[in-house]
Scaffold this active site. Structure first.
Site, PDB file in Angstrom:
ATOM      1  N   LYS A  98      -6.633 -32.990  19.193  1.00  0.00           N
ATOM      2  CA  LYS A  98      -6.896 -31.784  18.393  1.00  0.00           C
ATOM      3  C   LYS A  98      -8.065 -31.959  17.433  1.00  0.00           C
ATOM      4  CE  LYS A  98      -3.066 -28.957  19.055  1.00  0.00           C
ATOM      5  NZ  LYS A  98      -1.792 -28.551  18.492  1.00  0.00           N
ATOM      6  N   LYS A 120      -1.201 -27.938  31.261  1.00  0.00           N
ATOM      7  CA  LYS A 120       0.042 -27.271  30.856  1.00  0.00           C
ATOM      8  C   LYS A 120      -0.188 -25.823  30.437  1.00  0.00           C
ATOM      9  CE  LYS A 120       2.196 -28.823  27.749  1.00  0.00           C
ATOM     10  NZ  LYS A 120       2.678 -29.276  26.496  1.00  0.00           N
ATOM     11  N   LYS A 174       0.594 -22.305  24.397  1.00  0.00           N
ATOM     12  CA  LYS A 174       0.481 -21.082  23.612  1.00  0.00           C
ATOM     13  C   LYS A 174      -0.814 -21.029  22.824  1.00  0.00           C
ATOM     14  CE  LYS A 174       4.014 -22.023  19.988  1.00  0.00           C
ATOM     15  NZ  LYS A 174       3.415 -22.577  18.860  1.00  0.00           N
TER      16      LYS A 174
END
Ligand code: TRP
Length: 330
Positions: free
Chosen positions: A111, A194, A197
């Site tokens: 991230k 994956k 969201k």
């Protein structure tokens, strides 16, 4: 009775993968534990999020959880930021961490590379300490999460264990619980990554629980498959078809073997139609419930406040115990 806890960040829109990876298992087991579910809004702030969006997401998630079947007589639902003990213990847990180990966490590394101009990396860096506090604060034994959270739960155990070794047994050490089928629901367009969201809101490979069902149907019908034309489960060579088999297995509560057998003679098109029908049927039921709750913000706020009041009681007791153990209580 043992305690089960899980948290969800109010960032992005809840996907079918979130449901399958976490919510479903939680709901199925909520009566077997002291169950807590919280909206990890402080974790959500580790990367910038528009204040209106975070407010909206908190209410959406609360309504969605209720729609999915949270039973308030068994489960507390609350906002992390309403129970300040999470921050208190999180700060103390960060003292159990070394800079080196935190900088090696997978989530921090990945991230950090994507941070925007509005962000610094400290929040991401200490993320595991706060997450450990979330869990240890309630002496939770079991934490249902998606596969990507495994490392965080392992770190929670490590930190709890370190603390216990130094000060004597204080915290229960938690186990993660990752669903067997469907812990990894993949993106429909790119089944090597994956379904997440944090995907863009118009991503064609992500099924959002609150999207218009016509959009969901289109996404499933255009899911990436392969040219072999045979339906069987093989994640390495047939990731697209295997992903659709996983989705349908979870929705129908069947094993992968059962669904593979059931659909082996279908054409890809008929199979996708069936997956789409089942997913839509399932999502529609949840959406109907969702709007009943979502249209009543006062009710949602009250549920969250009641949940926080009860969680704070538990957290406060534990925090007092911790303060005593480490010598802060005179
Ligand atoms: N890190 C989790 C996620 O991104 C959210 C979370 C925060 C959590 N604190 C938690 C999950 C404690 C389980 C228990 O999905």
């Amino acid at each position: 009775m043992k305690t089960m806890i899980t948290g969800v960040r109010p960032t992005g829109k809840i996907t079918l993968a979130n449901y399958i990876g976490g919510i479903k298992k939680f709901i199925e087991q909520q009566k077997d534990y002291n169950s807590l579910i919280f909206i990890a809004d402080i974790h959500g702030l580790t990367t910038y999020i528009d204040p209106n969006e975070i407010r909206n997401n908190i209410l959406d998630i609360t309504a969605l959880y209720l729609a999915c079947g949270i039973d308030l007589s068994h489960t507390l639902i609350f906002q992390q930021s309403d129970v300040l003990e999470h921050c208190n213990l999180g700060f103390l847990m960060s003292f159990q961490c070394s800079v080196g180990e935190l900088s090696r966490m997978t989530q921090y590394k990945s991230k950090k590379a994507e941070l925007s101009k509005k962000d610094k990396d400290m929040g991401l860096f200490i993320y595991p300490a706060l997450m450990a506090a979330d869990i240890l604060l309630y002496d939770a034994s079991i934490v249902p999460v998606g596969a990507d959270q495994r490392q965080h739960i392992e770190k929670t155990r490590d930190l709890g264990e370190r603390f216990n070794k130094i000060y004597g047994k204080t915290f229960e050490l938690p186990e993660y619980q990752i669903p067997k089928i469907g812990s990894k629901i993949m993106n429909l367009q790119n089944p090597s990554v994956k379904m997440s969201k944090s995907a863009p809101k118009d991503d064609k490979g992500t099924i959002f629980m609150l999207d218009d069902i016509e959009i969901t149907k289109k996404k499933i019908m255009s899911a990436c498959t392969d040219s072999e034309g045979k339906i069987y489960f093989d994640e390495d060579n047939k990731p697209g078809i295997s992903n659709l088999l996983s989705i349908i297995a979870v929705i129908d509560d069947l094993s992968i073997e059962d669904v593979s057998k059931k659909y082996k003679d279908y054409t890809y098109n008929d199979f996708k139609t069936e997956v789409a029908d089942k997913v839509i049927d399932f999502i529609l039921k949840i959406q109907n419930e969702f709007y009943k709750y979502r249209n009543n913000e006062e009710y949602l706020k009250k549920i969250l406040k009641d949940g926080a009041d009860k969680a704070r009681n538990l957290a406060n007791k534990k925090m007092e115990e911790v303060k005593k153990i480490i010598g802060l209580k005179l």
